[in-house]
Design a protein around this motif. Structure first.
Motif, PDB file in Angstrom:
ATOM      1  N   SER A  35       0.825  -1.203   0.000  1.00 40.18           N
ATOM      2  CA  SER A  35       0.000   0.000   0.000  1.00 40.18           C
ATOM      3  C   SER A  35       0.864   1.260   0.000  1.00 40.18           C
ATOM      4  CB  SER A  35      -0.913  -0.022   1.229  1.00 40.18           C
ATOM      5  OG  SER A  35      -1.714   1.110   1.268  1.00 40.18           O
ATOM      6  N   ARG A  36       1.902   1.249   0.783  1.00 36.75           N
ATOM      7  CA  ARG A  36       2.816   2.399   0.838  1.00 36.75           C
ATOM      8  C   ARG A  36       3.479   2.633  -0.517  1.00 36.75           C
ATOM      9  NH1 ARG A  36       2.409   5.253   5.593  1.00 36.75           N
ATOM     10  NH2 ARG A  36       2.259   3.855   7.364  1.00 36.75           N
ATOM     11  N   LEU A  37       3.856   1.546  -1.176  1.00 33.42           N
ATOM     12  CA  LEU A  37       4.539   1.663  -2.460  1.00 33.42           C
ATOM     13  C   LEU A  37       3.636   2.219  -3.552  1.00 33.42           C
ATOM     14  CD1 LEU A  37       6.532  -1.671  -2.403  1.00 33.42           C
ATOM     15  CD2 LEU A  37       7.446   0.637  -2.104  1.00 33.42           C
ATOM     16  N   ARG A  38       2.366   1.976  -3.442  1.00 33.42           N
ATOM     17  CA  ARG A  38       1.421   2.477  -4.457  1.00 33.42           C
ATOM     18  C   ARG A  38       1.443   3.999  -4.561  1.00 33.42           C
ATOM     19  NH1 ARG A  38      -3.104  -1.665  -2.851  1.00 33.42           N
ATOM     20  NH2 ARG A  38      -2.528  -3.349  -4.257  1.00 33.42           N
ATOM     21  N   VAL A  39       1.819   4.672  -3.497  1.00 37.71           N
ATOM     22  CA  VAL A  39       1.885   6.133  -3.498  1.00 37.71           C
ATOM     23  C   VAL A  39       2.853   6.626  -4.582  1.00 37.71           C
ATOM     24  CG1 VAL A  39       2.591   8.145  -2.130  1.00 37.71           C
ATOM     25  CG2 VAL A  39       1.274   6.298  -1.067  1.00 37.71           C
ATOM     26  N   ASP A  40       3.947   5.933  -4.744  1.00 39.25           N
ATOM     27  CA  ASP A  40       4.965   6.330  -5.725  1.00 39.25           C
ATOM     28  C   ASP A  40       5.082   5.321  -6.862  1.00 39.25           C
ATOM     29  OD1 ASP A  40       5.724   8.768  -4.666  1.00 39.25           O
ATOM     30  OD2 ASP A  40       7.280   7.916  -3.394  1.00 39.25           O
ATOM     31  N   ALA A  41       3.998   4.670  -7.202  1.00 39.25           N
ATOM     32  CA  ALA A  41       4.036   3.623  -8.227  1.00 39.25           C
ATOM     33  C   ALA A  41       4.610   4.119  -9.545  1.00 39.25           C
ATOM     34  CB  ALA A  41       2.640   3.040  -8.444  1.00 39.25           C
ATOM     35  N   ASP A  42       4.243   5.333  -9.952  1.00 34.85           N
ATOM     36  CA  ASP A  42       4.744   5.840 -11.223  1.00 34.85           C
ATOM     37  C   ASP A  42       6.263   6.031 -11.199  1.00 34.85           C
ATOM     38  OD1 ASP A  42       4.316   7.913  -9.361  1.00 34.85           O
ATOM     39  OD2 ASP A  42       4.162   9.424 -10.941  1.00 34.85           O
ATOM     40  N   LYS A  43       6.801   6.425 -10.068  1.00 37.71           N
ATOM     41  CA  LYS A  43       8.250   6.593  -9.936  1.00 37.71           C
ATOM     42  C   LYS A  43       8.943   5.235  -9.858  1.00 37.71           C
ATOM     43  CE  LYS A  43       7.530  10.916  -7.568  1.00 37.71           C
ATOM     44  NZ  LYS A  43       7.463  11.562  -6.267  1.00 37.71           N
ATOM     45  N   ILE A  44       8.314   4.304  -9.171  1.00 40.07           N
ATOM     46  CA  ILE A  44       8.881   2.957  -9.035  1.00 40.07           C
ATOM     47  C   ILE A  44       8.974   2.273 -10.397  1.00 40.07           C
ATOM     48  CG2 ILE A  44       8.377   0.653  -8.113  1.00 40.07           C
ATOM     49  CD1 ILE A  44       7.422   2.142  -5.549  1.00 40.07           C
ATOM     50  N   LEU A  45       8.016   2.553 -11.259  1.00 32.26           N
ATOM     51  CA  LEU A  45       8.031   1.977 -12.602  1.00 32.26           C
ATOM     52  C   LEU A  45       9.326   2.308 -13.338  1.00 32.26           C
ATOM     53  CD1 LEU A  45       6.711   0.504 -14.967  1.00 32.26           C
ATOM     54  CD2 LEU A  45       5.529   2.635 -15.530  1.00 32.26           C
ATOM     55  N   MET A  46       9.876   3.480 -13.114  1.00 33.83           N
ATOM     56  CA  MET A  46      11.128   3.870 -13.775  1.00 33.83           C
ATOM     57  C   MET A  46      12.305   3.013 -13.319  1.00 33.83           C
ATOM     58  SD  MET A  46      10.845   8.028 -13.941  1.00 33.83           S
ATOM     59  CE  MET A  46      11.202   8.217 -12.203  1.00 33.83           C
ATOM     60  N   HIS A  47      12.187   2.400 -12.157  1.00 37.69           N
ATOM     61  CA  HIS A  47      13.286   1.620 -11.601  1.00 37.69           C
ATOM     62  C   HIS A  47      13.083   0.116 -11.699  1.00 37.69           C
ATOM     63  CE1 HIS A  47      15.293   5.089  -9.782  1.00 37.69           C
ATOM     64  NE2 HIS A  47      14.074   5.531  -9.514  1.00 37.69           N
ATOM     65  N   SER A  48      11.825  -0.324 -11.583  1.00 37.74           N
ATOM     66  CA  SER A  48      11.573  -1.765 -11.518  1.00 37.74           C
ATOM     67  C   SER A  48      10.168  -2.103 -12.013  1.00 37.74           C
ATOM     68  CB  SER A  48      11.741  -2.260 -10.080  1.00 37.74           C
ATOM     69  OG  SER A  48      11.334  -3.610  -9.977  1.00 37.74           O
ATOM     70  N   ARG A  49      10.092  -2.643 -13.202  1.00 37.58           N
ATOM     71  CA  ARG A  49       8.792  -3.044 -13.756  1.00 37.58           C
ATOM     72  C   ARG A  49       8.194  -4.183 -12.931  1.00 37.58           C
ATOM     73  NH1 ARG A  49       5.383  -2.284 -17.494  1.00 37.58           N
ATOM     74  NH2 ARG A  49       6.607  -0.844 -18.711  1.00 37.58           N
ATOM     75  N   GLU A  50       9.042  -5.106 -12.463  1.00 36.32           N
ATOM     76  CA  GLU A  50       8.545  -6.231 -11.649  1.00 36.32           C
ATOM     77  C   GLU A  50       7.843  -5.753 -10.380  1.00 36.32           C
ATOM     78  OE1 GLU A  50      11.111 -10.206 -12.012  1.00 36.32           O
ATOM     79  OE2 GLU A  50      12.227  -8.472 -11.268  1.00 36.32           O
ATOM     80  N   LEU A  51       8.496  -4.828  -9.682  1.00 36.37           N
ATOM     81  CA  LEU A  51       7.916  -4.301  -8.450  1.00 36.37           C
ATOM     82  C   LEU A  51       6.641  -3.521  -8.765  1.00 36.37           C
ATOM     83  CD1 LEU A  51       8.072  -3.959  -5.418  1.00 36.37           C
ATOM     84  CD2 LEU A  51       9.611  -2.009  -5.769  1.00 36.37           C
ATOM     85  N   TYR A  52       6.663  -2.748  -9.822  1.00 33.67           N
ATOM     86  CA  TYR A  52       5.488  -1.985 -10.236  1.00 33.67           C
ATOM     87  C   TYR A  52       4.307  -2.914 -10.485  1.00 33.67           C
ATOM     88  CZ  TYR A  52       2.441   0.956 -13.071  1.00 33.67           C
ATOM     89  OH  TYR A  52       1.352   1.632 -13.563  1.00 33.67           O
ATOM     90  N   GLU A  53       4.543  -3.987 -11.205  1.00 38.02           N
ATOM     91  CA  GLU A  53       3.470  -4.947 -11.495  1.00 38.02           C
ATOM     92  C   GLU A  53       2.963  -5.619 -10.226  1.00 38.02           C
ATOM     93  OE1 GLU A  53       5.080  -7.426 -14.584  1.00 38.02           O
ATOM     94  OE2 GLU A  53       4.869  -5.825 -16.079  1.00 38.02           O
ATOM     95  N   LEU A  54       3.864  -5.898  -9.295  1.00 40.68           N
ATOM     96  CA  LEU A  54       3.464  -6.530  -8.039  1.00 40.68           C
ATOM     97  C   LEU A  54       2.530  -5.606  -7.237  1.00 40.68           C
ATOM     98  CD1 LEU A  54       3.769  -8.808  -5.912  1.00 40.68           C
ATOM     99  CD2 LEU A  54       5.681  -7.506  -4.992  1.00 40.68           C
ATOM    100  N   ILE A  55       2.864  -4.339  -7.153  1.00 42.13           N
ATOM    101  CA  ILE A  55       2.065  -3.439  -6.325  1.00 42.13           C
ATOM    102  C   ILE A  55       0.774  -2.993  -7.006  1.00 42.13           C
ATOM    103  CG2 ILE A  55       4.039  -2.658  -4.997  1.00 42.13           C
ATOM    104  CD1 ILE A  55       4.041  -0.065  -6.587  1.00 42.13           C
ATOM    105  N   ASN A  56       0.658  -3.225  -8.287  1.00 41.82           N
ATOM    106  CA  ASN A  56      -0.546  -2.819  -9.003  1.00 41.82           C
ATOM    107  C   ASN A  56      -1.451  -3.980  -9.375  1.00 41.82           C
ATOM    108  OD1 ASN A  56      -0.609   0.088  -9.242  1.00 41.82           O
ATOM    109  ND2 ASN A  56       1.378  -0.189 -10.179  1.00 41.82           N
ATOM    110  N   ASN A  57      -1.235  -5.133  -8.811  1.00 41.50           N
ATOM    111  CA  ASN A  57      -2.127  -6.275  -9.052  1.00 41.50           C
ATOM    112  C   ASN A  57      -3.367  -6.142  -8.231  1.00 41.50           C
ATOM    113  OD1 ASN A  57      -0.960  -7.787 -11.026  1.00 41.50           O
ATOM    114  ND2 ASN A  57       0.273  -8.972  -9.617  1.00 41.50           N
TER     115      ASN A  57
END
Length: 67
Positions: free
Chosen positions: A45-67
């Protein structure tokens, strides 16, 4: 999101959150703290706040937090 993460997803989350390049985001720091307490749903939930920024660093993590 299904708050139950598989063991593989938990390992991915731990691995990605240990990356130094993500330390610049407050959401990541707070997610690490939640993870230390075993609060995986809170960490995600905390990571979702910066999901767009996280996408620039890690597509895997981005996909995990947006499932």
């Amino acid at each position: 999101m299904n708050t139950e993460l598989s063991q593989e997803q938990k390992e991915l989350l731990r691995r990605e959150l240990s990356r130094d390049d993500l330390s610049i985001y407050t959401a990541v720091v707070m997610a690490r703290q939640a993870l230390e307490l075993g609060r995986y749903a809170e960490a995600v939930s905390r990571l979702r706040v910066d999901a767009d920024k996280i996408l620039m660093h890690s597509r895997e993590l981005y996909e995990l937090i947006n499932n």
